[in-house]
Design a protein around this motif. Structure first.
Motif, PDB file in Angstrom:
ATOM      1  N   GLY A  74       0.782  -1.098   0.051  1.00 13.11           N
ATOM      2  CA  GLY A  74       0.061   0.007  -0.010  1.00 13.11           C
ATOM      3  C   GLY A  74       1.009   1.068  -0.077  1.00 13.11           C
ATOM      4  O   GLY A  74       1.969   1.317  -0.163  1.00 13.11           O
ATOM      5  N   ILE A  75       0.195   2.376   0.341  1.00 13.38           N
ATOM      6  CA  ILE A  75       1.017   3.740   0.217  1.00 13.38           C
ATOM      7  C   ILE A  75       2.249   3.732   1.280  1.00 13.38           C
ATOM      8  O   ILE A  75       3.358   4.071   0.770  1.00 13.38           O
ATOM      9  CB  ILE A  75       0.118   4.713   0.689  1.00 13.38           C
ATOM     10  N   VAL A  76       2.197   3.110   2.372  1.00 14.54           N
ATOM     11  CA  VAL A  76       3.210   3.219   3.381  1.00 14.54           C
ATOM     12  C   VAL A  76       4.244   2.247   2.810  1.00 14.54           C
ATOM     13  O   VAL A  76       5.475   2.552   2.701  1.00 14.54           O
ATOM     14  CB  VAL A  76       2.761   2.667   4.746  1.00 14.54           C
ATOM     15  N   GLY A  77       4.112   1.019   2.592  1.00 12.81           N
ATOM     16  CA  GLY A  77       4.926   0.132   2.053  1.00 12.81           C
ATOM     17  C   GLY A  77       5.697   0.344   0.845  1.00 12.81           C
ATOM     18  O   GLY A  77       7.021   0.231   0.801  1.00 12.81           O
ATOM     19  N   LEU A  78       4.821   0.875  -0.128  1.00 11.80           N
ATOM     20  CA  LEU A  78       5.700   1.562  -1.366  1.00 11.80           C
ATOM     21  C   LEU A  78       6.625   2.635  -1.134  1.00 11.80           C
ATOM     22  O   LEU A  78       7.859   2.650  -1.589  1.00 11.80           O
ATOM     23  CB  LEU A  78       4.590   1.829  -2.360  1.00 11.80           C
ATOM     24  N   LYS A  87      18.669  -5.304  -1.648  1.00 12.20           N
ATOM     25  CA  LYS A  87      17.813  -6.428  -2.320  1.00 12.20           C
ATOM     26  C   LYS A  87      16.373  -6.083  -1.536  1.00 12.20           C
ATOM     27  O   LYS A  87      16.417  -6.289  -0.429  1.00 12.20           O
ATOM     28  CB  LYS A  87      18.214  -7.812  -2.387  1.00 12.20           C
ATOM     29  N   ILE A  88      15.628  -5.517  -2.080  1.00 11.83           N
ATOM     30  CA  ILE A  88      14.103  -5.233  -1.471  1.00 11.83           C
ATOM     31  C   ILE A  88      13.076  -5.972  -2.044  1.00 11.83           C
ATOM     32  O   ILE A  88      12.914  -6.149  -3.081  1.00 11.83           O
ATOM     33  CB  ILE A  88      14.001  -3.614  -1.460  1.00 11.83           C
ATOM     34  N   ILE A  89      12.257  -6.744  -1.429  1.00 12.85           N
ATOM     35  CA  ILE A  89      11.039  -7.379  -1.637  1.00 12.85           C
ATOM     36  C   ILE A  89       9.911  -7.024  -1.027  1.00 12.85           C
ATOM     37  O   ILE A  89      10.050  -6.652   0.347  1.00 12.85           O
ATOM     38  CB  ILE A  89      11.459  -9.037  -1.815  1.00 12.85           C
ATOM     39  N   ILE A  90       8.829  -6.793  -1.425  1.00 15.68           N
ATOM     40  CA  ILE A  90       7.495  -6.541  -1.188  1.00 15.68           C
ATOM     41  C   ILE A  90       6.659  -7.707  -1.164  1.00 15.68           C
ATOM     42  O   ILE A  90       6.412  -8.363  -2.236  1.00 15.68           O
ATOM     43  CB  ILE A  90       7.028  -5.299  -1.545  1.00 15.68           C
ATOM     44  N   LEU A  91       5.940  -8.031  -0.069  1.00 15.89           N
ATOM     45  CA  LEU A  91       4.880  -9.043  -0.050  1.00 15.89           C
ATOM     46  C   LEU A  91       3.653  -8.374  -0.183  1.00 15.89           C
ATOM     47  O   LEU A  91       3.433  -7.638   0.950  1.00 15.89           O
ATOM     48  CB  LEU A  91       5.328 -10.158   0.860  1.00 15.89           C
ATOM     49  N   GLU A  92       2.738  -8.858  -0.954  1.00 10.29           N
ATOM     50  CA  GLU A  92       1.306  -8.409  -0.831  1.00 10.29           C
ATOM     51  C   GLU A  92       0.437  -9.636  -0.867  1.00 10.29           C
ATOM     52  O   GLU A  92       0.307 -10.346  -1.809  1.00 10.29           O
ATOM     53  CB  GLU A  92       1.080  -7.275  -2.267  1.00 10.29           C
ATOM     54  N   ARG A  93      -0.551  -9.574  -0.086  1.00  7.85           N
ATOM     55  CA  ARG A  93      -1.575 -10.609  -0.077  1.00  7.85           C
ATOM     56  C   ARG A  93      -2.581 -10.561  -1.114  1.00  7.85           C
ATOM     57  O   ARG A  93      -3.196 -11.574  -1.290  1.00  7.85           O
ATOM     58  CB  ARG A  93      -2.226 -10.751   1.637  1.00  7.85           C
ATOM     59  N   GLY A  94      -2.871  -9.527  -1.813  1.00  5.88           N
ATOM     60  CA  GLY A  94      -3.835  -9.306  -2.887  1.00  5.88           C
ATOM     61  C   GLY A  94      -3.180  -9.430  -4.070  1.00  5.88           C
ATOM     62  O   GLY A  94      -1.987  -9.306  -4.416  1.00  5.88           O
ATOM     63  N   THR A  95      -4.032  -9.488  -4.905  1.00  7.34           N
ATOM     64  CA  THR A  95      -3.701  -9.465  -6.381  1.00  7.34           C
ATOM     65  C   THR A  95      -3.230  -7.825  -6.691  1.00  7.34           C
ATOM     66  O   THR A  95      -2.324  -7.640  -7.305  1.00  7.34           O
ATOM     67  CB  THR A  95      -4.795  -9.885  -7.638  1.00  7.34           C
ATOM     68  N   LEU A  96      -4.237  -6.980  -6.044  1.00  5.28           N
ATOM     69  CA  LEU A  96      -3.705  -5.522  -6.016  1.00  5.28           C
ATOM     70  C   LEU A  96      -3.616  -5.358  -4.577  1.00  5.28           C
ATOM     71  O   LEU A  96      -3.805  -6.086  -3.667  1.00  5.28           O
ATOM     72  CB  LEU A  96      -4.891  -4.556  -6.645  1.00  5.28           C
ATOM     73  N   GLY A 136      -6.720   5.320  -8.008  1.00  5.35           N
ATOM     74  CA  GLY A 136      -6.046   4.313  -9.124  1.00  5.35           C
ATOM     75  C   GLY A 136      -4.859   4.872  -9.742  1.00  5.35           C
ATOM     76  O   GLY A 136      -3.819   4.003  -9.759  1.00  5.35           O
ATOM     77  N   CYS A 137      -4.882   5.999  -9.986  1.00  2.89           N
ATOM     78  CA  CYS A 137      -3.692   6.568 -10.775  1.00  2.89           C
ATOM     79  C   CYS A 137      -2.589   6.880  -9.630  1.00  2.89           C
ATOM     80  O   CYS A 137      -1.473   6.627  -9.923  1.00  2.89           O
ATOM     81  CB  CYS A 137      -3.913   7.980 -11.396  1.00  2.89           C
ATOM     82  N   MET A 138      -2.918   7.146  -8.440  1.00  2.00           N
ATOM     83  CA  MET A 138      -1.895   7.281  -7.519  1.00  2.00           C
ATOM     84  C   MET A 138      -1.292   5.924  -7.368  1.00  2.00           C
ATOM     85  O   MET A 138       0.047   5.784  -7.241  1.00  2.00           O
ATOM     86  CB  MET A 138      -2.504   7.837  -5.954  1.00  2.00           C
ATOM     87  N   MET A 139      -1.952   5.010  -7.122  1.00  2.00           N
ATOM     88  CA  MET A 139      -1.458   3.673  -6.823  1.00  2.00           C
ATOM     89  C   MET A 139      -0.568   3.171  -8.223  1.00  2.00           C
ATOM     90  O   MET A 139       0.615   2.321  -7.771  1.00  2.00           O
ATOM     91  CB  MET A 139      -2.434   2.602  -6.321  1.00  2.00           C
ATOM     92  N   GLU A 140      -1.202   3.150  -9.216  1.00  4.96           N
ATOM     93  CA  GLU A 140      -0.548   2.868 -10.366  1.00  4.96           C
ATOM     94  C   GLU A 140       0.820   3.265 -10.616  1.00  4.96           C
ATOM     95  O   GLU A 140       1.876   2.910 -10.874  1.00  4.96           O
ATOM     96  CB  GLU A 140      -1.454   3.054 -11.845  1.00  4.96           C
ATOM     97  N   ALA A 141       1.073   4.795 -10.202  1.00  2.00           N
ATOM     98  CA  ALA A 141       2.219   5.626 -10.410  1.00  2.00           C
ATOM     99  C   ALA A 141       3.256   5.155  -9.485  1.00  2.00           C
ATOM    100  O   ALA A 141       4.254   5.021  -9.753  1.00  2.00           O
ATOM    101  CB  ALA A 141       2.018   7.054 -10.374  1.00  2.00           C
ATOM    102  N   LEU A 142       2.522   4.675  -8.212  1.00  3.55           N
ATOM    103  CA  LEU A 142       3.529   4.273  -6.974  1.00  3.55           C
ATOM    104  C   LEU A 142       4.224   3.099  -7.388  1.00  3.55           C
ATOM    105  O   LEU A 142       5.437   2.673  -7.341  1.00  3.55           O
ATOM    106  CB  LEU A 142       2.971   4.278  -5.676  1.00  3.55           C
ATOM    107  N   LEU A 143       3.305   2.132  -7.823  1.00  4.02           N
ATOM    108  CA  LEU A 143       3.830   0.827  -8.354  1.00  4.02           C
ATOM    109  C   LEU A 143       4.699   0.866  -9.586  1.00  4.02           C
ATOM    110  O   LEU A 143       5.709   0.294  -9.395  1.00  4.02           O
ATOM    111  CB  LEU A 143       2.638  -0.210  -8.547  1.00  4.02           C
ATOM    112  N   GLU A 144       4.593   1.452 -10.383  1.00  3.24           N
ATOM    113  CA  GLU A 144       5.436   1.737 -11.311  1.00  3.24           C
ATOM    114  C   GLU A 144       6.882   2.190 -11.069  1.00  3.24           C
ATOM    115  O   GLU A 144       7.767   1.706 -11.615  1.00  3.24           O
ATOM    116  CB  GLU A 144       4.707   2.648 -12.606  1.00  3.24           C
TER     117      GLU A 144
END
Length: 370
Positions: free
Chosen positions: A23-27, A41-50, A175-183
């Motif tokens: 989410g916002i904090v983790g990213l 080496k940084i890895i993020i684990l996410e329980r959901g598909t999104l 949606g745009c916020m999270m898409e931009a953060l993920l990218e």
């Protein structure tokens, strides 16, 4: 899950930082760690598909608290504590806008409106009487008055004749916020593994062993940024709080603009893509909504629809297009929990429904701790 040598070597070996929650904090924590440790080496684990929780489920309010909410906070917090809460939310929003940019966020500062029901005349009078004092309290932050009165220009029904207007409140496209953060995160060579639930962890001297629903591995540092799901991994004062939302189909000539808070902030709505997004109502059944399970209930959904018909859109016909829910993390105190849990474990949780405002800053504070 049976992993191959290649999978273990590429994704799950020599992990410096494992972050739970995309989410916002983790990213934001991952981005800040990458700045400090370019080769880590940084890895993020996410329980959901999104990103699962509140980051992709919220209403997209770039807000920091309605007048009535602030007055309510002053009953259980000192003036200095409330001042620092608002300051942190303002700083967090500035950081979010800096990291992503207003264009990508689709940020608009159209102001925020607090509506009071006809039956809440006494509450409305109290808020009006305290408006000057609260404006003075926050003058050092905003350099201007935050709250003022405005006529009922949107012609809502069954409410007090005036709104309390907040000129500094804005809105974003979630949606745009999270898409931009993920990218952005992925462009920094930070790996995200989706549909992986962390079930448990145990700490050694120099590392943390992490058990997921599929596999086990170790990381030098573990960062928990799961907010409403924090109690599943940590013994911290965080209660899950479900927020239910609905959205209408497009409405022709929809004249409503801005963000709106109703009935002590328990309801909130806005115009997005000529639709009304309307959420809230957990005060109708607090106990049931203290859950980390997604879903909707008749009592809340029926009330949302009724308020749409009688107050928000009394002169417009509408159809409901979609319903969903998100999971927030709340507690008796509004201050987020950002702490070192043990030698190699850290957490940033309990955002109190203000994830858009403070999530970026909490992510940065976590990285600063590490």
């Amino acid at each position: 899950m049976q992993l191959s040598y290649w999978e273990i070597k590429t994704w799950l070996s020599n992990v410096d930082f494992c972050i739970v929650g995309s989410g916002i904090v983790g990213l934001n924590c991952a981005l800040q760690l990458r700045e400090r440790y370019p080769k880590a080496k940084i890895i993020i684990l996410e329980r959901g598909t999104l990103p699962q929780g509140a980051s992709t489920k919220n209403a997209g309010f770039a807000c920091f608290g309605s007048l009535n909410e602030i007055l309510d906070d002053l009953k259980s917090h000192t003036e200095e504590e409330v001042f620092q809460l608002i300051k942190k939310r303002v700083e967090g929003l500035k950081l979010l806008r800096t990291v992503i940019g207003d264009k990508q966020l689709k940020f608009q500062q159209l102001g925020g409106y607090e509506l009071f029901l006809k039956k809440d005349e006494e509450l409305f009078s109290h808020c009006k009487a305290q408006k000057r004092q609260i404006n003075a309290l926050f003058k050092p932050i905003f350099k201007d008055d935050v709250f003022s009165l405005k006529d009922n220009i949107f012609k809502f029904k069954a409410i007090q004749e005036d709104y309390i207007f907040n000129q500094f409140e804005g809105q974003i496209d979630t949606g745009c916020m999270m898409e931009a953060l993920l990218e952005l995160v992925q462009s920094k060579h930070i790996k995200i593994l989706n549909t992986v639930t962390v079930e448990d962890f145990s700490e050694g001297i120099n590392s943390v062993k992490i058990k997921t629903c599929y596999f086990e591995f170790s990381a030098s540092k573990l960062v928990i940024a799961t907010n409403g799901f924090a109690s599943q991994l940590l013994n911290e004062s965080v209660t899950p709080a479900r927020a239910q939302v609905l959205i209408t189909k497009p409405i022709k000539n929809l004249h409503i603009k801005g963000t709106f808070h109703l009935d002590r902030g328990y309801y909130y709505f806005r115009n997005i893509d000529n639709r009304i997004l309307f959420g809230g109502g957990r005060h109708l059944d607090f106990k049931t909504e203290e859950t980390s399970e997604f879903g909707e209930t008749k009592i809340i959904q029926n009330t949302l629809e009724s308020l749409l018909k009688t107050i928000i859109l009394p002169n417009d016909s509408f159809e409901i297009a979609h319903r969903w829910s998100g999971i927030m993390g709340v507690g008796k105190q509004k201050k987020a929990i950002v702490k070192q849990v043990s030698n190699n474990v850290y957490c940033g949780v309990r955002l109190g429904g203000m994830g858009v405002a403070i999530g970026s800053l909490i992510g940065k504070e976590l990285a600063d701790l590490i």
